[in-house]
Design a protein around this motif. Structure first.
Motif, PDB file in Angstrom:
ATOM      1  N   ASP A 257       0.820  -1.123  -0.108  1.00 24.09           N
ATOM      2  CA  ASP A 257       0.115  -0.193   0.117  1.00 24.09           C
ATOM      3  C   ASP A 257       0.840   1.288  -0.049  1.00 24.09           C
ATOM      4  O   ASP A 257       0.475   2.168  -0.585  1.00 24.09           O
ATOM      5  CB  ASP A 257      -0.981   0.126   1.248  1.00 24.09           C
ATOM      6  N   LYS A 258       1.835   1.361   0.630  1.00 25.23           N
ATOM      7  CA  LYS A 258       2.753   2.325   0.782  1.00 25.23           C
ATOM      8  C   LYS A 258       3.558   2.587  -0.487  1.00 25.23           C
ATOM      9  O   LYS A 258       3.933   3.679  -0.817  1.00 25.23           O
ATOM     10  CB  LYS A 258       3.967   2.219   1.954  1.00 25.23           C
ATOM     11  N   SER A 259       3.709   1.408  -1.044  1.00 23.54           N
ATOM     12  CA  SER A 259       4.314   1.479  -2.586  1.00 23.54           C
ATOM     13  C   SER A 259       3.479   1.902  -3.615  1.00 23.54           C
ATOM     14  O   SER A 259       3.972   1.663  -4.730  1.00 23.54           O
ATOM     15  CB  SER A 259       5.139   0.040  -2.760  1.00 23.54           C
ATOM     16  N   GLY A 260       2.405   1.867  -3.370  1.00 24.08           N
ATOM     17  CA  GLY A 260       1.111   2.161  -4.334  1.00 24.08           C
ATOM     18  C   GLY A 260       0.958   0.994  -5.215  1.00 24.08           C
ATOM     19  O   GLY A 260       0.583   1.217  -6.501  1.00 24.08           O
ATOM     20  N   ILE A 261       0.969  -0.143  -4.579  1.00 27.37           N
ATOM     21  CA  ILE A 261       0.880  -1.389  -5.499  1.00 27.37           C
ATOM     22  C   ILE A 261      -0.616  -2.110  -4.651  1.00 27.37           C
ATOM     23  O   ILE A 261      -0.597  -2.196  -3.579  1.00 27.37           O
ATOM     24  CB  ILE A 261       1.917  -2.079  -5.347  1.00 27.37           C
ATOM     25  N   LYS A 262      -1.453  -2.641  -5.592  1.00 28.44           N
ATOM     26  CA  LYS A 262      -2.494  -3.451  -5.033  1.00 28.44           C
ATOM     27  C   LYS A 262      -1.915  -4.717  -4.459  1.00 28.44           C
ATOM     28  O   LYS A 262      -1.109  -5.296  -5.022  1.00 28.44           O
ATOM     29  CB  LYS A 262      -3.565  -3.675  -6.154  1.00 28.44           C
ATOM     30  N   SER A 263      -2.602  -5.040  -3.343  1.00 29.11           N
ATOM     31  CA  SER A 263      -2.188  -6.332  -2.696  1.00 29.11           C
ATOM     32  C   SER A 263      -2.486  -7.683  -3.510  1.00 29.11           C
ATOM     33  O   SER A 263      -2.086  -8.810  -3.239  1.00 29.11           O
ATOM     34  CB  SER A 263      -2.897  -6.695  -1.221  1.00 29.11           C
ATOM     35  N   ASN A 264      -3.464  -7.462  -4.638  1.00 29.67           N
ATOM     36  CA  ASN A 264      -4.057  -8.611  -5.292  1.00 29.67           C
ATOM     37  C   ASN A 264      -3.133  -8.798  -6.625  1.00 29.67           C
ATOM     38  O   ASN A 264      -3.770  -9.444  -7.258  1.00 29.67           O
ATOM     39  CB  ASN A 264      -5.426  -8.785  -5.154  1.00 29.67           C
ATOM     40  N   ALA A 276      11.660  -1.864  -7.428  1.00 28.30           N
ATOM     41  CA  ALA A 276      12.293  -0.709  -6.724  1.00 28.30           C
ATOM     42  C   ALA A 276      11.721   0.096  -5.491  1.00 28.30           C
ATOM     43  O   ALA A 276      12.072   0.094  -4.341  1.00 28.30           O
ATOM     44  CB  ALA A 276      12.851   0.375  -7.662  1.00 28.30           C
ATOM     45  N   LYS A 277      10.276   0.408  -5.612  1.00 31.82           N
ATOM     46  CA  LYS A 277       9.371   0.921  -4.731  1.00 31.82           C
ATOM     47  C   LYS A 277       9.373   0.197  -3.516  1.00 31.82           C
ATOM     48  O   LYS A 277       9.388   0.399  -2.124  1.00 31.82           O
ATOM     49  CB  LYS A 277       8.152   1.283  -5.120  1.00 31.82           C
ATOM     50  N   ILE A 278       9.211  -1.335  -3.833  1.00 34.54           N
ATOM     51  CA  ILE A 278       8.734  -2.271  -2.756  1.00 34.54           C
ATOM     52  C   ILE A 278      10.270  -2.295  -1.981  1.00 34.54           C
ATOM     53  O   ILE A 278      10.161  -2.462  -0.551  1.00 34.54           O
ATOM     54  CB  ILE A 278       8.496  -3.614  -3.231  1.00 34.54           C
ATOM     55  N   THR A 279      11.346  -2.581  -2.597  1.00 31.89           N
ATOM     56  CA  THR A 279      12.614  -2.755  -2.005  1.00 31.89           C
ATOM     57  C   THR A 279      12.953  -1.472  -1.076  1.00 31.89           C
ATOM     58  O   THR A 279      13.399  -1.639   0.005  1.00 31.89           O
ATOM     59  CB  THR A 279      13.788  -2.911  -2.920  1.00 31.89           C
ATOM     60  N   ASN A 280      12.630  -0.414  -1.525  1.00 26.47           N
ATOM     61  CA  ASN A 280      13.074   0.920  -0.931  1.00 26.47           C
ATOM     62  C   ASN A 280      11.995   1.080   0.295  1.00 26.47           C
ATOM     63  O   ASN A 280      12.400   1.741   1.249  1.00 26.47           O
ATOM     64  CB  ASN A 280      13.159   2.150  -1.618  1.00 26.47           C
ATOM     65  N   ASN A 281      10.967   0.518   0.402  1.00 25.21           N
ATOM     66  CA  ASN A 281       9.990   0.446   1.472  1.00 25.21           C
ATOM     67  C   ASN A 281       9.888  -0.495   2.393  1.00 25.21           C
ATOM     68  O   ASN A 281       9.291  -0.612   3.401  1.00 25.21           O
ATOM     69  CB  ASN A 281       8.700   0.926   1.041  1.00 25.21           C
ATOM     70  N   VAL A 282      10.906  -1.476   2.021  1.00 26.80           N
ATOM     71  CA  VAL A 282      10.842  -2.717   2.914  1.00 26.80           C
ATOM     72  C   VAL A 282      11.263  -2.641   4.313  1.00 26.80           C
ATOM     73  O   VAL A 282      11.064  -3.376   5.218  1.00 26.80           O
ATOM     74  CB  VAL A 282      11.766  -3.985   2.210  1.00 26.80           C
ATOM     75  N   HIS A 283      12.083  -1.564   4.674  1.00 19.64           N
ATOM     76  CA  HIS A 283      12.664  -1.251   5.959  1.00 19.64           C
ATOM     77  C   HIS A 283      11.377  -0.968   7.007  1.00 19.64           C
ATOM     78  O   HIS A 283      11.423  -1.017   8.274  1.00 19.64           O
ATOM     79  CB  HIS A 283      13.355  -0.129   5.903  1.00 19.64           C
TER      80      HIS A 283
END
Length: 287
Positions: A257-264, A276-283
């Motif tokens: 959600d923080k990365s702007g991606i739908k969970s489904n 890249a967005k997921i990686t940079n928010n994984v913290h």
């Protein structure tokens, strides 16, 4: 036409040295007279560019590379082929054969010692069973090379060259696109080899990028995320990441959600920018 594409000549040389094909090493030698000249032409080597070949076999491709490159360093794992290559490539004085394992060889040292800081490309007819490991090792080491041209199984070529975010993409697609710009060059029928494999092949060229196409804070985490995302292709991205990263699903949902991606969403829908967005928010999730 090269004598090395003359089936009777190749068979006679192999028989002379008591050579038999090894299934364990995935040995299929090129005999189609049109394939190797085209690979040599399109791999990027030239008068001022050296080339490293992996798995020369009987030397068919090596012979063509030696005609256009100022120097060819060929790495052959099978010691039984050394006397074969000594005979089939005897007319060339710009070839060096190294008996070694491409998965263990120090390529940085080899390039420094053999090419004196000049431009280098890599060209190979890779056995199917080591396609991905060899390609990823060469890319991950960030070698001072211009490109990597390889012949691989057609299905593998399609996956490697697939653009992330498309149905055909996989973990290898994202990994390759992080380091290079992949390009499908041409297809090669199974009848072009001795012995003939069960499937067709294709030649691809990976143009090495000076900088990755996306900015990530942690490269290792980027590849961990990609691997986890594709670990269970039939499941949603949230389920795959939860399982692959070993974190609760609710935390993964919050991450997406923080990365702007739908969970489904599913892994094959993810672009390089999405990963890249997921990686940079994984913290933001518990480790």
């Amino acid at each position: 036409m090269s004598k090395l594409t003359d089936l009777s000549y190749v068979k006679s040389v192999l028989a002379k040295h008591s050579f038999t094909f090894s299934k364990a090493l995935g040995q299929n030698f090129l005999i189609n007279p049109s394939v190797c000249p085209r690979m040599a032409e399109e791999c990027g080597c030239g008068d001022s560019v050296g080339v490293i070949e992996i798995g020369p076999g009987a030397g068919v491709l090596t012979n063509e590379l030696a005609k256009v490159a100022y120097k060819v360093v060929a790495i052959e794992l099978d010691k039984r082929l050394l006397p074969v290559l000594e005979e089939t490539l005897s007319e060339h004085d710009n070839i060096k054969i190294i008996n070694g394992d491409a998965m263990k060889l120090d390529f940085v040292k080899l390039i420094e010692e053999e090419f004196n800081g000049g431009e280098v490309v890599i060209c190979a007819n890779l056995p199917y069973y080591i396609t991905s490991p060899v390609i990823m090792r060469l890319l991950e080491e960030k070698l001072p090379i211009n490109s990597l041209t390889v012949m691989v199984q057609k299905e593998a070529a399609d996956r490697i060259c697939a653009q992330p975010g498309t149905r055909e993409s996989g973990a290898i697609s994202a990994a390759v696109n992080y380091y290079s710009r992949p390009e499908m060059l041409f297809k090669v029928s199974k009848g072009s080899f001795l012995p003939a494999p069960k499937v067709d092949s294709a030649v691809i060229r990976l143009h090495i990028l000076k900088e990755p196409p996306v900015c990530v804070q942690d490269e290792k985490m980027f590849f961990k995320v990609v691997k986890a995302a594709f670990s269970q292709r039939r499941k949603t991205l949230s389920n795959s990441l939860s399982s692959g990263l070993s974190v609760p699903k609710q935390e993964v949902t919050a991450l997406l959600d923080k990365s702007g991606i739908k969970s489904n969403a599913r892994a094959e829908e993810m672009t390089m920018e999405d990963f890249a967005k997921i990686t940079n928010n994984v913290h933001t999730i518990s480790k």
